[in-house]
Design an enzyme around this catalytic site. Structure first.
Site, PDB file in Angstrom:
ATOM      1  N   ASP A 118      81.889 -29.471 -53.587  1.00 54.05           N
ATOM      2  CA  ASP A 118      80.463 -29.611 -53.322  1.00 54.05           C
ATOM      3  C   ASP A 118      79.752 -28.274 -53.566  1.00 54.05           C
ATOM      4  O   ASP A 118      80.227 -27.216 -53.134  1.00 54.05           O
ATOM      5  CB  ASP A 118      80.277 -30.061 -51.870  1.00 54.05           C
ATOM      6  CG  ASP A 118      78.829 -30.230 -51.482  1.00 54.05           C
ATOM      7  OD1 ASP A 118      78.167 -31.112 -52.044  1.00 54.05           O
ATOM      8  OD2 ASP A 118      78.361 -29.467 -50.603  1.00 54.05           O
ATOM      9  N   GLU A 176      80.828 -29.455 -58.690  1.00 56.95           N
ATOM     10  CA  GLU A 176      79.401 -29.778 -58.712  1.00 56.95           C
ATOM     11  C   GLU A 176      78.717 -28.456 -59.037  1.00 56.95           C
ATOM     12  O   GLU A 176      78.527 -27.611 -58.158  1.00 56.95           O
ATOM     13  CB  GLU A 176      78.932 -30.329 -57.367  1.00 56.95           C
ATOM     14  CG  GLU A 176      77.483 -30.748 -57.385  1.00 56.95           C
ATOM     15  CD  GLU A 176      76.985 -31.206 -56.015  1.00 56.95           C
ATOM     16  OE1 GLU A 176      76.183 -32.166 -55.963  1.00 56.95           O
ATOM     17  OE2 GLU A 176      77.388 -30.619 -54.993  1.00 56.95           O
TER      18      GLU A 176
END
Length: 674
Positions: A333, A370
């Protein structure tokens, strides 16, 4: 015969009534040590570079008050590590934590802090965030990871609780419940699940709704989420999660974990002191010169990931999940943060990213970034990859959305995205791009074609949260409708997006529920809702069975044709209304391409986002082959997609009709003899 006795640890002194000895500095956390008889020993090791005193706090299972507090003698400290072996403990009925004292805030010795390396925690019940020692007796039965090549993956992103919370399973919303749904995944054809965060987090830390559903605020990085386990009340979540991984592997499905190492659930200086902050705030977090928390994550704090100690923590954590839980990879993330230095500066050669890429334990794990953060750093196509990292391709998502919506000037870029985005990944190959149209963050696919605007009022932030730039189109009516024309257009648009995704080079990722028409009623930031709004509605699986069949056939078709996964040795040719004559002008809304894989592996793909139909002149198929129709999203189910291998031949081998806002896919088979 002489029998050699094992050399066991033994106590050298007593503290608070317990026999103890100086412990081992490594590994960090709580580890059982070999002893004679029933005198069980546990080695406790915790790091704090700035604490002046440390106390081990022991509880009996579920007790309100400690049964003992054991100050670490100064002689039990080496460098910045406090370690002590305590004997006579029952690991199965033990909970523990630490009190750390030091030079002023955020040291608060009244707080009992969780062990950052705790492999089991009590979760968020009455006695929240207490650390425990798990059993290590799980039988993996010679578990073998599937080891699926990147380009052969079809990733399915799901939320462990939400996937089965509304399902007819024995333990809804749990790892065990997910095991019961493995046959559904197998039938659908996906071969990799990407689990949204399963590290322990606080489900109640949202001030507006009282719910943190997604889990992107980790507190126990080594601990599987207790409330996701049917056996969590018995502290058996470790075994239950391992069983889930083992069963998925038996079904040929890999397991990726969505991991959050850019921040923790402690927030900034106004947030709670649960673990890292109270042990060593200035080591674990990026701090401004005046002692406040940098907030590149958008959630209050930012982990100081490239500090050597924190880098070691991240590596230890991932090695643990890879070795002890047999997971196959990780999606990181806001991974751009992992490339920032102590003051937030962008590092040319980020030590953490390089270490992860070359770590021997993680060698076979898939690493997916990401490649952006909440402070505006966008590295899609430029993430430090070390020939190992793949990326969530946000440019693919936006291009497909804009093309399907009917925006002008997108056709040429879609062609590039469908070929694995070689403008960004030519050096790294198509396995570097993880292609997606939707994910947990944003509209579901059904909502993408049903709403022009986000509708997040239920989040309690006056609809200010969530992205406003969604490239969505409601097909003529905002939200739910019974207008047949609008519904028909929406159904085509959903199939269009899915067929483009599954016909593109790279690694496709599908959001769980999109194949069944799941809706969040326009909420594109549903992180704070744990209920029917975010759960997989299994009634839709029956109501939208034709869509599920379409997706299953599209996945099977991709699997049957390597040319859609590994490139086209015979070449790629572009076409338009006329064969061999693509139209790259800004006003064009038609794209056609032939993937020639050599032999009989030849696929023709055409997408028309114009509101009028077109007649397409077809390129001649390779010698001795004929065009057969696999899919036409403009046709009514079940004729929208055929079973791979049973596609009917085209009556006219020279041309084909493509309807308005439709996608069609043709494939070659041997020409039928007349």
């Amino acid at each position: 015969m002489t029998v050699l006795e094992p050399i066991d640890a033994y106590p050298t002194q007593r503290i608070a009534g317990f026999p103890v000895r100086a412990g081992r500095s490594l590994p960090f956390g709580a580890t059982r040590v070999p002893t004679n008889g029933n005198n069980t020993g546990i080695n406790f090791s915790v790091f704090s570079n700035h604490a002046t005193a440390m106390t081990l706090v022991l509880y009996k299972d579920g007790a309100d008050e400690p049964m003992a507090e054991l100050p670490f003698p100064e002689s039990f400290k080496i460098g910045g590590v406090w370690s002590m072996t305590v004997f006579g403990l029952d690991p199965e009925s033990l909970e523990y934590g630490y009190r750390a004292d030091g030079p002023g805030p955020p040291f608060h010795p009244a707080n009992v802090l969780a062990d950052p390396y705790a492999r089991l925690t009590t979760g968020c019940g009455e006695h929240r965030h207490r650390s425990r020692v798990p059993l290590d007796d799980f039988d993996w039965e010679d578990d073998r990871p599937p080891r699926i090549r990147h380009e052969d993956l079809v990733i399915y992103e799901l939320h462990v609780r939400g996937f089965t919370a509304g399902a007819d399973v024995s333990a809804p919303g749990t790892y065990a419940g997910l095991v019961e749904k493995i046959p559904y995944l197998v039938e659908l054809g996906v071969n990799c699940v990407e689990l949204m965060p399963v590290f322990e987090f606080d489900e109640t830390d949202n001030i507006n709704t009282g719910q943190n559903y997604w889990g992107y605020s980790p507190l126990g990085f080594f601990s599987p989420k207790a409330s996701y386990a049917a056996t969590g009340r018995h502290h058996m979540q470790v075994d239950e999660f391992k069983h889930l991984v083992k069963e998925l592997h038996k079904a040929g499905i890999e397991v990726l974990l969505d991991v959050v190492f850019n921040h923790t659930g402690e927030g900034d200086e106004r947030g709670p002191s649960i673990s890292f902050k109270g042990l060593d705030n200035s080591t674990y977090y990026m701090l401004t010169p005046d002692g406040h928390h940098y907030n590149f994550s958008g959630t209050g704090n930012t982990l100081n990931c490239n500090h050597p100690v924190v880098r070691g923590f991240v590596l230890d954590c991932l090695r643990y999940w890879a070795s002890e839980f047999h997971v196959d990879g990780f999606r990181f993330d806001l991974a751009a943060i992992l490339g920032r230095g102590r003051g937030g500066e962008l590092l040319h050669n980020p030590p953490l990213l390089e270490s992860l890429a070359y770590d021997p334990v993680l060698r076979d794990c898939k690493l997916i970034a990401e490649a952006w953060d909440a402070a505006g750093l966008y590295q899609v196509g430029a993430f430090p990859d070390y020939c190992r990292w793949s990326e969530w391709n946000g440019r693919y998502r936006d291009t497909v959305r804009r093309f399907v919506k009917g925006d002008l000037g997108v056709t040429g870029e879609l062609a590039t995205r469908m070929l694995g985005s070689p403008d960004m990944y030519a050096r790294r190959g198509t396995s570097a791009t993880v292609n997606f149209v939707t994910c947990h963050d944003g509209f579901t696919l059904r909502d993408l074609v049903s709403y022009d605007h986000k509708h997040n009022e239920a989040n309690g932030e006056h609809n200010r949260d969530g992205d406003s730039d969604n490239h969505s189109w409601n097909c003529g009516h905002e939200g739910e409708t019974d207008d047949p024309a609008v519904l028909a257009t929406r159904a085509r648009q959903v199939r269009n997006a899915l067929l483009i995704l599954l016909s593109s080079w790279g690694v496709p990722m599908i959001l769980a529920g999109d194949e069944a028409g799941r809706t969040q009623h326009g909420n594109n930031n549903a992180y704070c809702h744990d209920g029917p709004l975010t759960w997989f509605d299994w009634d839709l699986a029956a109501a939208n069975a034709p869509l599920i069949r379409f997706v299953r056939r599209a996945i099977a078709f991709r699997r049957a044709h390597p040319v859609l996964r590994r490139g086209a040795p015979g070449g790629v040719s572009w076409h338009g209304v006329h064969a061999w004559a693509p139209d790259w002008s800004p006003h064009c809304r038609l794209l056609a391409v032939m993937f020639d894989g050599g032999g009989d592996d030849c696929v023709y793909f055409a997408a028309n986002t114009h509101w009028e139909e077109h007649t397409l002149d077809l390129p001649a198929p390779p010698r001795g082959l004929a065009w057969h129709l696999f899919a036409d999203t403009g046709a009514a189910p079940p004729m929208d997609a055929h079973e791979p291998g049973a596609e009917p031949p085209l009556a006219d081998q020279g041309r084909v009709e493509i309807g308005p806002r439709s996608v069609l896919v043709l494939v070659t088979h041997e020409r039928e003899q007349s």
